[in-house]
Design a protein around this motif. Structure first.
Motif, PDB file in Angstrom:
ATOM      1  N   UNK A  96      47.254  34.232  20.774  1.00  0.00           N
ATOM      2  CA  UNK A  96      46.626  34.673  19.637  1.00  0.00           C
ATOM      3  C   UNK A  96      46.565  33.682  18.547  1.00  0.00           C
ATOM      4  N   UNK A  97      47.713  33.120  18.187  1.00  0.00           N
ATOM      5  CA  UNK A  97      47.790  32.174  16.987  1.00  0.00           C
ATOM      6  C   UNK A  97      46.989  30.839  17.269  1.00  0.00           C
ATOM      7  N   UNK A  98      46.879  30.315  18.658  1.00  0.00           N
ATOM      8  CA  UNK A  98      46.083  29.209  18.740  1.00  0.00           C
ATOM      9  C   UNK A  98      44.745  29.446  18.731  1.00  0.00           C
ATOM     10  N   UNK A  99      44.257  30.773  19.343  1.00  0.00           N
ATOM     11  CA  UNK A  99      42.834  30.983  19.312  1.00  0.00           C
ATOM     12  C   UNK A  99      42.420  31.253  17.678  1.00  0.00           C
ATOM     13  N   UNK A 100      43.313  31.999  17.050  1.00  0.00           N
ATOM     14  CA  UNK A 100      42.686  32.387  15.732  1.00  0.00           C
ATOM     15  C   UNK A 100      42.822  31.125  14.943  1.00  0.00           C
ATOM     16  N   UNK A 101      43.561  30.141  15.193  1.00  0.00           N
ATOM     17  CA  UNK A 101      43.548  28.796  14.290  1.00  0.00           C
ATOM     18  C   UNK A 101      42.487  28.107  14.902  1.00  0.00           C
ATOM     19  N   UNK A 102      42.131  27.905  15.955  1.00  0.00           N
ATOM     20  CA  UNK A 102      41.002  27.427  16.411  1.00  0.00           C
ATOM     21  C   UNK A 102      39.665  27.586  15.743  1.00  0.00           C
ATOM     22  N   UNK A 103      39.752  29.071  15.702  1.00  0.00           N
ATOM     23  CA  UNK A 103      38.296  29.668  15.002  1.00  0.00           C
ATOM     24  C   UNK A 103      38.345  29.419  13.389  1.00  0.00           C
ATOM     25  N   UNK A 104      39.588  29.370  12.903  1.00  0.00           N
ATOM     26  CA  UNK A 104      39.654  29.014  11.748  1.00  0.00           C
ATOM     27  C   UNK A 104      39.310  27.689  11.277  1.00  0.00           C
ATOM     28  N   UNK A 105      39.579  26.747  12.122  1.00  0.00           N
ATOM     29  CA  UNK A 105      39.142  25.407  11.943  1.00  0.00           C
ATOM     30  C   UNK A 105      37.786  25.212  12.213  1.00  0.00           C
ATOM     31  N   UNK A 106      37.353  25.799  13.452  1.00  0.00           N
ATOM     32  CA  UNK A 106      35.845  25.580  13.463  1.00  0.00           C
ATOM     33  C   UNK A 106      34.945  26.230  12.062  1.00  0.00           C
ATOM     34  N   UNK A 107      35.531  27.383  11.582  1.00  0.00           N
ATOM     35  CA  UNK A 107      34.902  28.005  10.529  1.00  0.00           C
ATOM     36  C   UNK A 107      34.884  26.801   9.307  1.00  0.00           C
ATOM     37  N   UNK A 108      36.052  26.301   8.825  1.00  0.00           N
ATOM     38  CA  UNK A 108      36.238  25.512   7.877  1.00  0.00           C
ATOM     39  C   UNK A 108      35.421  24.164   8.117  1.00  0.00           C
ATOM     40  N   UNK A 109      35.259  23.728   9.171  1.00  0.00           N
ATOM     41  CA  UNK A 109      34.546  22.460   9.673  1.00  0.00           C
ATOM     42  C   UNK A 109      33.172  22.582   8.950  1.00  0.00           C
ATOM     43  N   UNK A 110      33.013  21.473   8.192  1.00  0.00           N
ATOM     44  CA  UNK A 110      31.695  21.467   7.406  1.00  0.00           C
ATOM     45  C   UNK A 110      30.386  20.214   8.139  1.00  0.00           C
ATOM     46  N   UNK A 111      29.465  20.668   7.973  1.00  0.00           N
ATOM     47  CA  UNK A 111      28.523  19.837   8.677  1.00  0.00           C
ATOM     48  C   UNK A 111      27.944  18.802   7.601  1.00  0.00           C
ATOM     49  N   UNK A 112      28.300  19.002   6.392  1.00  0.00           N
ATOM     50  CA  UNK A 112      27.805  18.012   5.382  1.00  0.00           C
ATOM     51  C   UNK A 112      28.621  16.604   5.699  1.00  0.00           C
ATOM     52  N   UNK A 113      27.870  15.538   5.949  1.00  0.00           N
ATOM     53  CA  UNK A 113      28.503  14.520   6.023  1.00  0.00           C
ATOM     54  C   UNK A 113      29.075  13.959   7.558  1.00  0.00           C
ATOM     55  N   UNK A 114      28.909  14.975   8.425  1.00  0.00           N
ATOM     56  CA  UNK A 114      29.022  14.896   9.894  1.00  0.00           C
ATOM     57  C   UNK A 114      27.975  14.017  10.475  1.00  0.00           C
ATOM     58  N   UNK A 115      28.251  13.199  11.202  1.00  0.00           N
ATOM     59  CA  UNK A 115      27.110  12.312  11.781  1.00  0.00           C
ATOM     60  C   UNK A 115      26.325  12.880  12.605  1.00  0.00           C
ATOM     61  N   UNK A 116      26.635  14.025  13.060  1.00  0.00           N
ATOM     62  CA  UNK A 116      25.632  14.986  14.041  1.00  0.00           C
ATOM     63  C   UNK A 116      25.645  14.042  15.345  1.00  0.00           C
TER      64      UNK A 116
END
Ligand SMILES: O=C(O)CCC(=O)C(=O)O
Length: 297
Positions: free
Chosen positions: A33-53
């Protein structure tokens, strides 16, 4: 240390015979649960601004300074823009989760059960941990991982890579469960390595001619569907792969690798330790407990 045995001698032998070992129930429910929750949080926090896509290229991420996000090929429309929400577009994130994030660190570098397992397996004498990732295998588009062995990508002399792959969700034939060619680590030497090219970028350097007799057919592969919480140990020379996720469900997995600190890890490798972030030893002091087996097969 924990006061019970994790690997029976039979399981240890099976790993050395097949080149991989499936260990159901290694992670506790709260760890999953902790690993899944943290993975989802990191995905959520990840910003596409400045990402080279761009999709995954290993040379972009070799500096290990950040947790980076790599996008699925099929997540782009013809206009070059993402055709779905970013949470469903990321192929993987890595490669320093185990160093930078406390949740991933606790199951990797600060995990007595894992240390006990490594001692019992006896594959490494003094392991260093490197290259952690969460592989998301997104619904319908999660890309195939073609046949490979990990020591090609995490090359040491002599080869010493060992993968630790944790299912965070149920893995099925439809969502991209891993498949292995049992025993291929005994027949297939490492014939090439993935390097930083002198002219820039990355590519393969040949080490020896591939053995023409060491061919495999898809029917020789064994697929290993498994439950969330399963750990799969992956010998650095064993051939393995995973198919595209054709299901409507994600298939999150956390994985990292270890190498032997006594083996040569040179400057050609795409992933380089830095003074700020060297490869961390699993054991802060050399382990004193007797081991079974040896560091190589
Ligand atoms: O998770 C996957 O689908 C592939 C993982 C893999 O091949 C590896 O960790 O070496």
């Amino acid at each position: 240390m924990v006061d019970f045995e994790i690997l029976t001698p039979e399981l240890n032998q099976k790993f050395h015979k097949d080149g991989y070992l499936v260990i159901p129930g290694f992670l506790r429910e709260d760890e999953i649960t902790a690993l899944l929750t943290r993975s989802k949080e990191l995905l959520d926090e990840f910003s596409l601004d400045g990402h080279p896509l761009t999709c995954f290229t290993t040379d972009e991420s070799g500096d290990k300074k950040h947790i980076r996000f790599f996008l699925e090929d099929e997540a782009f429309g013809e206009d070059g823009k993402l055709n779905r929400p970013k949470e469903l577009a990321v192929n993987k994130m890595g490669h320093a989760l185990h160093e930078l994030d406390p949740i991933f660190r606790s199951v990797t570098l600060e995990n007595p059960r894992l240390q006990q397992l490594v001692l019992e397996l006896g594959f490494h004498r003094s392991p260093l941990v490197l290259q952690s990732m969460v592989i998301f295998k997104q619904p319908s588009i999660g890309g195939q991982v073609p046949e490979h062995n990990d020591s090609t990508f995490l090359y040491t002399d002599p080869p010493s890579a060992l993968g630790f792959w944790f299912a965070l969700e149920e893995c099925t034939p439809q969502n991209g469960a891993l498949s292995f060619l049992p025993g291929s680590h005994l027949r297939n030497p490492i014939t090439k390595r993935f390097v930083r090219l002198p002219e820039g970028g990355t590519g393969f350097e040949s080490l020896s001619a591939p053995d023409p007799l060491a061919t495999s057919s898809p029917s020789d592969y064994k697929q290993e569907p498994c439950e969330a919480g399963t750990l799969v140990l992956i010998h650095g020379s064993v051939l393995h792969k995973s198919e595209k996720n054709t299901s409507p469900h994600t298939r999150y997995a956390y994985t990292f690798h270890m190498i032997e600190s006594g083996a040569t890890y040179d400057a050609k490798n795409w992933l380089q330790p830095t003074p700020e972030m060297p490869f961390s030893p699993l054991f802060s002091l050399p382990p004193l407990v007797a081991r079974r087996g040896g560091p190589s097969d």
